[in-house]
Scaffold this motif. Structure first.
Motif, PDB file in Angstrom:
ATOM      1  N   GLN B 140      -1.432  -7.342   8.577  1.00 50.28           N
ATOM      2  CA  GLN B 140      -2.078  -6.635   7.263  1.00 50.28           C
ATOM      3  C   GLN B 140      -2.293  -5.202   7.322  1.00 50.28           C
ATOM      4  OE1 GLN B 140      -5.848  -8.959   6.955  1.00 50.28           O
ATOM      5  NE2 GLN B 140      -4.946 -10.587   5.842  1.00 50.28           N
ATOM      6  N   PRO B 141      -1.856  -4.393   6.348  1.00 50.26           N
ATOM      7  CA  PRO B 141      -1.790  -3.117   6.428  1.00 50.26           C
ATOM      8  C   PRO B 141      -3.107  -2.445   6.279  1.00 50.26           C
ATOM      9  CG  PRO B 141      -0.906  -3.841   4.319  1.00 50.26           C
ATOM     10  CD  PRO B 141      -1.302  -5.292   4.990  1.00 50.26           C
ATOM     11  N   VAL B 142      -3.031  -1.133   7.038  1.00 49.80           N
ATOM     12  CA  VAL B 142      -4.078  -0.318   6.761  1.00 49.80           C
ATOM     13  C   VAL B 142      -3.467   0.769   6.025  1.00 49.80           C
ATOM     14  CG1 VAL B 142      -5.833   1.341   7.753  1.00 49.80           C
ATOM     15  CG2 VAL B 142      -5.338  -0.658   8.838  1.00 49.80           C
ATOM     16  N   GLN B 143      -3.917   0.833   4.694  1.00 50.89           N
ATOM     17  CA  GLN B 143      -2.984   2.012   3.933  1.00 50.89           C
ATOM     18  C   GLN B 143      -4.092   3.511   4.359  1.00 50.89           C
ATOM     19  OE1 GLN B 143      -0.476   1.406   2.406  1.00 50.89           O
ATOM     20  NE2 GLN B 143      -0.529  -0.654   2.042  1.00 50.89           N
ATOM     21  N   THR B 144      -3.376   4.395   5.163  1.00 54.58           N
ATOM     22  CA  THR B 144      -3.764   5.525   5.229  1.00 54.58           C
ATOM     23  C   THR B 144      -3.818   6.621   4.160  1.00 54.58           C
ATOM     24  OG1 THR B 144      -1.627   6.731   5.986  1.00 54.58           O
ATOM     25  CG2 THR B 144      -2.829   5.534   7.731  1.00 54.58           C
ATOM     26  N   GLY B 145      -2.910   6.415   3.244  1.00 51.96           N
ATOM     27  CA  GLY B 145      -2.698   7.299   2.073  1.00 51.96           C
ATOM     28  C   GLY B 145      -1.828   8.421   2.248  1.00 51.96           C
ATOM     29  N   ILE B 146      -1.401   8.517   3.513  1.00 55.98           N
ATOM     30  CA  ILE B 146      -0.410   9.667   3.576  1.00 55.98           C
ATOM     31  C   ILE B 146       0.918   9.113   3.847  1.00 55.98           C
ATOM     32  CG2 ILE B 146       0.163  11.157   5.760  1.00 55.98           C
ATOM     33  CD1 ILE B 146      -2.913  10.814   6.542  1.00 55.98           C
ATOM     34  N   THR B 178      -7.503   9.161   6.073  1.00 56.16           N
ATOM     35  CA  THR B 178      -7.530   7.662   6.083  1.00 56.16           C
ATOM     36  C   THR B 178      -8.629   6.997   5.760  1.00 56.16           C
ATOM     37  OG1 THR B 178      -5.727   7.850   7.729  1.00 56.16           O
ATOM     38  CG2 THR B 178      -6.770   5.871   7.627  1.00 56.16           C
ATOM     39  N   ILE B 179     -10.085   7.626   6.225  1.00 56.31           N
ATOM     40  CA  ILE B 179     -11.184   7.034   5.977  1.00 56.31           C
ATOM     41  C   ILE B 179     -11.600   7.217   4.329  1.00 56.31           C
ATOM     42  CG2 ILE B 179     -13.618   7.616   6.163  1.00 56.31           C
ATOM     43  CD1 ILE B 179     -13.232   8.169   8.893  1.00 56.31           C
ATOM     44  N   ILE B 180     -11.072   8.273   3.851  1.00 50.75           N
ATOM     45  CA  ILE B 180     -11.208   8.425   2.204  1.00 50.75           C
ATOM     46  C   ILE B 180     -10.520   7.533   1.541  1.00 50.75           C
ATOM     47  CG2 ILE B 180     -10.737  10.051   0.480  1.00 50.75           C
ATOM     48  CD1 ILE B 180     -11.509  12.560   2.512  1.00 50.75           C
ATOM     49  N   ASN B 181      -9.123   7.249   2.005  1.00 55.55           N
ATOM     50  CA  ASN B 181      -8.350   6.415   1.335  1.00 55.55           C
ATOM     51  C   ASN B 181      -8.967   4.795   1.272  1.00 55.55           C
ATOM     52  OD1 ASN B 181      -6.035   5.941  -0.177  1.00 55.55           O
ATOM     53  ND2 ASN B 181      -5.076   4.858   1.426  1.00 55.55           N
ATOM     54  N   GLN B 182      -9.744   4.453   2.389  1.00 59.37           N
ATOM     55  CA  GLN B 182     -10.359   3.249   2.483  1.00 59.37           C
ATOM     56  C   GLN B 182     -11.434   2.908   1.494  1.00 59.37           C
ATOM     57  OE1 GLN B 182      -8.393   1.261   4.520  1.00 59.37           O
ATOM     58  NE2 GLN B 182      -7.373   3.316   4.962  1.00 59.37           N
ATOM     59  N   ALA B 183     -12.055   4.204   1.386  1.00 57.75           N
ATOM     60  CA  ALA B 183     -12.872   4.075   0.248  1.00 57.75           C
ATOM     61  C   ALA B 183     -12.592   4.186  -0.975  1.00 57.75           C
ATOM     62  CB  ALA B 183     -13.954   5.576   0.555  1.00 57.75           C
ATOM     63  N   ASN B 184     -11.473   4.757  -1.184  1.00 55.65           N
ATOM     64  CA  ASN B 184     -10.781   4.824  -2.711  1.00 55.65           C
ATOM     65  C   ASN B 184     -10.332   3.208  -2.833  1.00 55.65           C
ATOM     66  OD1 ASN B 184     -11.135   7.528  -2.666  1.00 55.65           O
ATOM     67  ND2 ASN B 184      -9.064   8.074  -2.435  1.00 55.65           N
ATOM     68  N   ILE B 185      -9.826   2.645  -1.817  1.00 50.86           N
ATOM     69  CA  ILE B 185      -9.354   1.185  -1.861  1.00 50.86           C
ATOM     70  C   ILE B 185     -10.529   0.571  -2.469  1.00 50.86           C
ATOM     71  CG2 ILE B 185      -7.930  -0.582  -1.003  1.00 50.86           C
ATOM     72  CD1 ILE B 185      -6.402   1.445   0.706  1.00 50.86           C
ATOM     73  N   ASN B 186     -11.327   0.535  -1.566  1.00 53.23           N
ATOM     74  CA  ASN B 186     -12.716  -0.247  -1.827  1.00 53.23           C
ATOM     75  C   ASN B 186     -13.342  -0.150  -3.232  1.00 53.23           C
ATOM     76  OD1 ASN B 186     -12.357  -0.912   0.797  1.00 53.23           O
ATOM     77  ND2 ASN B 186     -14.167   0.181   1.621  1.00 53.23           N
ATOM     78  N   ASN B 187     -13.341   1.236  -3.472  1.00 57.11           N
ATOM     79  CA  ASN B 187     -13.763   1.408  -5.257  1.00 57.11           C
ATOM     80  C   ASN B 187     -12.975   0.838  -6.166  1.00 57.11           C
ATOM     81  OD1 ASN B 187     -15.985   2.653  -4.096  1.00 57.11           O
ATOM     82  ND2 ASN B 187     -15.173   4.743  -3.922  1.00 57.11           N
ATOM     83  N   GLN B 188     -11.610   0.890  -5.643  1.00 53.98           N
ATOM     84  CA  GLN B 188     -10.816   0.401  -6.653  1.00 53.98           C
ATOM     85  C   GLN B 188     -10.798  -1.456  -7.053  1.00 53.98           C
ATOM     86  OE1 GLN B 188      -6.901   1.416  -5.419  1.00 53.98           O
ATOM     87  NE2 GLN B 188      -5.904   0.646  -7.114  1.00 53.98           N
ATOM     88  N   HIS B 189     -11.470  -1.834  -5.912  1.00 52.41           N
ATOM     89  CA  HIS B 189     -11.533  -3.210  -5.971  1.00 52.41           C
ATOM     90  C   HIS B 189     -13.186  -3.615  -6.247  1.00 52.41           C
ATOM     91  CE1 HIS B 189      -7.373  -4.199  -5.074  1.00 52.41           C
ATOM     92  NE2 HIS B 189      -7.489  -3.413  -4.503  1.00 52.41           N
ATOM     93  N   LYS B 190     -13.886  -2.703  -6.427  1.00 52.65           N
ATOM     94  CA  LYS B 190     -15.289  -3.068  -6.721  1.00 52.65           C
ATOM     95  C   LYS B 190     -15.833  -3.311  -8.111  1.00 52.65           C
ATOM     96  CE  LYS B 190     -19.480  -1.228  -4.708  1.00 52.65           C
ATOM     97  NZ  LYS B 190     -19.897   0.298  -4.228  1.00 52.65           N
ATOM     98  N   LYS B 191     -16.487  -4.231  -8.294  1.00 51.26           N
ATOM     99  CA  LYS B 191     -16.878  -4.771  -9.510  1.00 51.26           C
ATOM    100  C   LYS B 191     -18.022  -3.973  -9.876  1.00 51.26           C
ATOM    101  CE  LYS B 191     -16.388  -9.316  -8.471  1.00 51.26           C
ATOM    102  NZ  LYS B 191     -16.687 -10.728  -8.640  1.00 51.26           N
ATOM    103  N   GLU B 192     -18.313  -4.248 -11.085  1.00 47.44           N
ATOM    104  CA  GLU B 192     -19.454  -3.335 -11.618  1.00 47.44           C
ATOM    105  C   GLU B 192     -20.860  -3.682 -10.817  1.00 47.44           C
ATOM    106  OE1 GLU B 192     -19.822  -3.551 -16.021  1.00 47.44           O
ATOM    107  OE2 GLU B 192     -18.064  -2.220 -16.243  1.00 47.44           O
TER     108      GLU B 192
END
Lengths: 132, 513
Positions: B140-146, B178-192
């Motif tokens: 499973q990938p870890v997206q670094t965003g780079i 990479t840490i920031i990108n994980q947060a961005n991805i988490n927020n993208q999939h976060k419900k209200e």
């Protein structure tokens, strides 16, 4: 480094020679060991004596139960303590008493490096630590 | 007041009447953060030792008639003859989600002034890594965003990917991105309501700062806060001013915090910044403890120090929590010397490395990833299918470009094929330039690389490629959101999607000048 190992080994042997038939350090045997060493001093004599003294101190402390107490402590209790630790450590343990009012009540027994604490002062200290 | 009384009553009720046994020793010497003790005959290796004044230490040297204890904290009040006692406990740190958004020291105590840590779970700092049976392959990938990393050196969940390079080449930036990108991805999939979409596995991060300047750590925290990444991250700080014992413990404490996620079915990322300073602090402790010095004065077990730390990062199977801990250790080299002791050790332990070059950095190619020397041993198994499809040939193309670029400097007459490789290479280099703290989502990366591979940047001047990439990126985000969602689904790029991409890029190209 090799020299220090040699001294340690030699000091340990001297401690073994200083024990009587009961496995207790005896004053007679210690003075005999010291006399023999003094007559024919080995290399690093001073270092050897220091190491011997250190090991002997440990040996003596392991055969003694230093009982600090506050409040009453009867002869029966002291005998019970000696019996209990003699069984536990599988060697003869002789108890010596020291009155310590700072304990408030109860006893603290030291055998070698082990400390058995059943005093009110320690309980209160623990309570203070947990409440803080 | 009544609550205080209740608390005392509870404590009294808990008090046991039985005798408490402790093993004690006496300090014979204290120097440079190490205390030597006489006694403590029942002491265990790595056991916590309690000194007067609430100071703790770890027993690291168990010798014939003395114990060497590394003091964690202020040792200035300790003196010869002081009594220390064994606790029967191994050093443990608080773990759990209560640590998210917090900055803690090597012992897990808060140092951010935000109050106590809300966690009652403790994990031991030293723990044996998962064995062979509990492990699962990394896929499973870890997206670094780079882009340069996600496309050519893909990192998987549970992998250990080393970031290596000289000073000031952007190593920490890659980790923070990479840490920031994980947060961005988490927020993208976060419900209200604060929960995550079904089937989505959020990634939590731990950033361990070892031997760094306080100002650098403060800057990192600020960058994470501004990017909104701190809420998914824990920072373990053992700065240069901290004692070597804390610097030695910090990565292990961070690993314990990461293991909590791994063992409880979650995914976590841990950054060790950096292991060179960690090795140096361990060397200092070892020399003070008079352990025999080996190569570069490091002790003989410095390899084991890092291998046991990095082996704790793994992906475990369903029977063992089904979580993962991905590690990004950082190593600083001196003048690009990867053959030095610590770099070679960590290179051999990890599953690949991202090598950053000073020359590339100075040429303005940032991130300065050296494609030739960087590798991911897990490879494309941990890459989304669409990315694999568009980026499969990139590494080879760039390697060919670098080789030809070196020769092209000597001659002017080049054949058409060489020219075309060089021109494409120039544009690829521009494509992978990325400013710091601006990670790109996987679907955006796929769209941009697709456009490059389809030849849409061919007729754009090299100097304008960066601007063109930025313009196309913005175009996709603003006008082609649905297409990006389609690419995000994770499947292969179908013929229909291919057509849509074609139409979108052509539409952008008509407007781009």
């Amino acid at each position: 480094m090799a020299g220090s190992h040699h001294i340690k080994d030699f000091a340990k042997k001297l401690v073994t020679l200083s024990l009587d038939a009961d496995g207790q350090a005896s004053a007679e045997r210690v003075s005999a060991v010291l006399d023999a060493l003094g007559q024919n001093p080995p290399r690093d004599y001073k270092k050897l004596l220091k190491q011997y003294s250190k090991y002997l101190e440990v040996e003596v402390s392991q055969g003694q139960a230093k009982v600090e107490f506050a409040g009453p402590l009867g002869a029966e209790q002291l005998t019970a303590i000696e019996k209990k630790f003699t069984e536990q450590y599988n060697r003869k343990i002789v108890a010596s008493t020291v009155e310590n009012p700072a304990l408030i009540a109860g006893v603290r027994i030291t055998v070698g490096d082990d400390v058995y604490d059943a005093s009110v002062a320690t309980r209160l200290a623990l309570l203070e630590q947990n409440v803080a | 007041m009544s609550s205080v009384l209740e608390q005392i009553q509870q404590e009294i009720a808990k008090l046991e009447t039985k005798t408490v046994k402790t093993n004690v020793g006496k300090i014979t010497s204290v120097f440079d953060g190490v205390a030597k003790l006489d006694g403590l005959s029942g002491c265990m290796y790595n056991e916590m030792i309690e000194f007067p004044g609430g100071v703790y230490g770890i027993a690291l040297n168990l010798e014939e008639d003395e114990v060497g204890v590394v003091v964690l904290g202020d040792y200035s009040n300790l003196k010869e003859g002081d009594e220390a006692k064994s606790t029967g406990r191994l050093l443990s740190v608080p773990v759990g989600k209560g640590l998210l958004g917090r900055v803690v020291d090597a012992l897990g105590q808060p140092i951010d002034g935000k109050g106590p840590i809300e966690s009652d779970i403790l994990y031991p700092v030293e723990k044996i890594a998962p064995g062979i049976i509990p492990r699962k392959s990394v896929d499973q990938p870890v997206q670094t965003g780079i882009m340069a990393i996600d496309a050519m050196i893909p990192i998987g969940r549970g992998q250990r990917e080393l970031i290596i390079g000289d000073r000031s080449t952007g190593k920490t930036t890659i980790a923070i991105d990479t840490i920031i990108n994980q947060a961005n991805i988490n927020n993208q999939h976060k419900k209200e309501d604060g929960t995550f979409e079904d089937g989505f596995r959020p990634m939590y991060s731990i950033y361990v700062a070892v031997g760094q300047k306080q100002s650098n750590i403060a800057r990192t925290i600020k960058a994470m806060e501004e990017a909104g990444a701190l809420e998914y991250c824990t920072i373990v700080a053992a700065p240069a001013a901290d004692n070597p014992a804390n610097q030695y413990i910090a990565p292990f404490a961070g690993a314990a915090m990461g293991e909590y996620y791994m063992e409880n079915g979650m995914d976590a990322l841990i950054v060790y910044d950096d292991l060179t300073k960690h090795a140096a602090s361990y060397r200092q402790i070892s020399l003070i403890l008079k352990r025999p010095a080996g190569r570069e004065a490091y002790p003989g077990d410095v390899f084991y120090l890092h291998s046991r730390l990095l082996e704790r990062s793994a992906r475990v199977n369903e029977n063992n929590g089904n979580g993962s801990l991905t590690a990004l250790p950082i190593i600083e080299t001196q003048a690009g010397d990867v053959a030095a002791y610590i770099p070679t050790n960590v290179i051999s332990i990890t599953d690949g490395q991202v090598f950053l070059e000073t020359d590339l950095f100075n040429q303005g190619i940032r991130p300065a990833v050296s494609v030739g020397l960087s590798v991911s041993r897990v490879g494309s198994a941990a890459q989304v299918k669409a990315m694999k499809q568009v980026a499969g040939k990139l590494k080879g193309e760039l390697a060919q470009y670098r080789e030809l670029a070196a020769f092209a400097q000597f001659g002017s007459d080049l054949d058409a094929q060489t020219k075309s490789i060089l021109e494409k290479g120039d544009r690829l280099v521009e494509l992978f330039k990325q400013p710091p703290l601006s990670p790109k989502k996987a679907e955006e990366q796929i769209a941009l690389i697709w456009a490059m591979q389809a030849g849409y940047f061919k007729d754009i001047d090299v100097k304008k490629v960066t601007a063109a990439v930025q313009s196309l990126h913005e175009f996709f985000i603003t006008a082609k959101g649905d297409l990006l969602v389609e690419l995000r689904s994770g499947g292969k790029i179908s013929d229909a999607t291919d057509e849509k991409l074609k139409a979108a890029v052509e539409e952008w190209k008509r407007s781009f000048k």
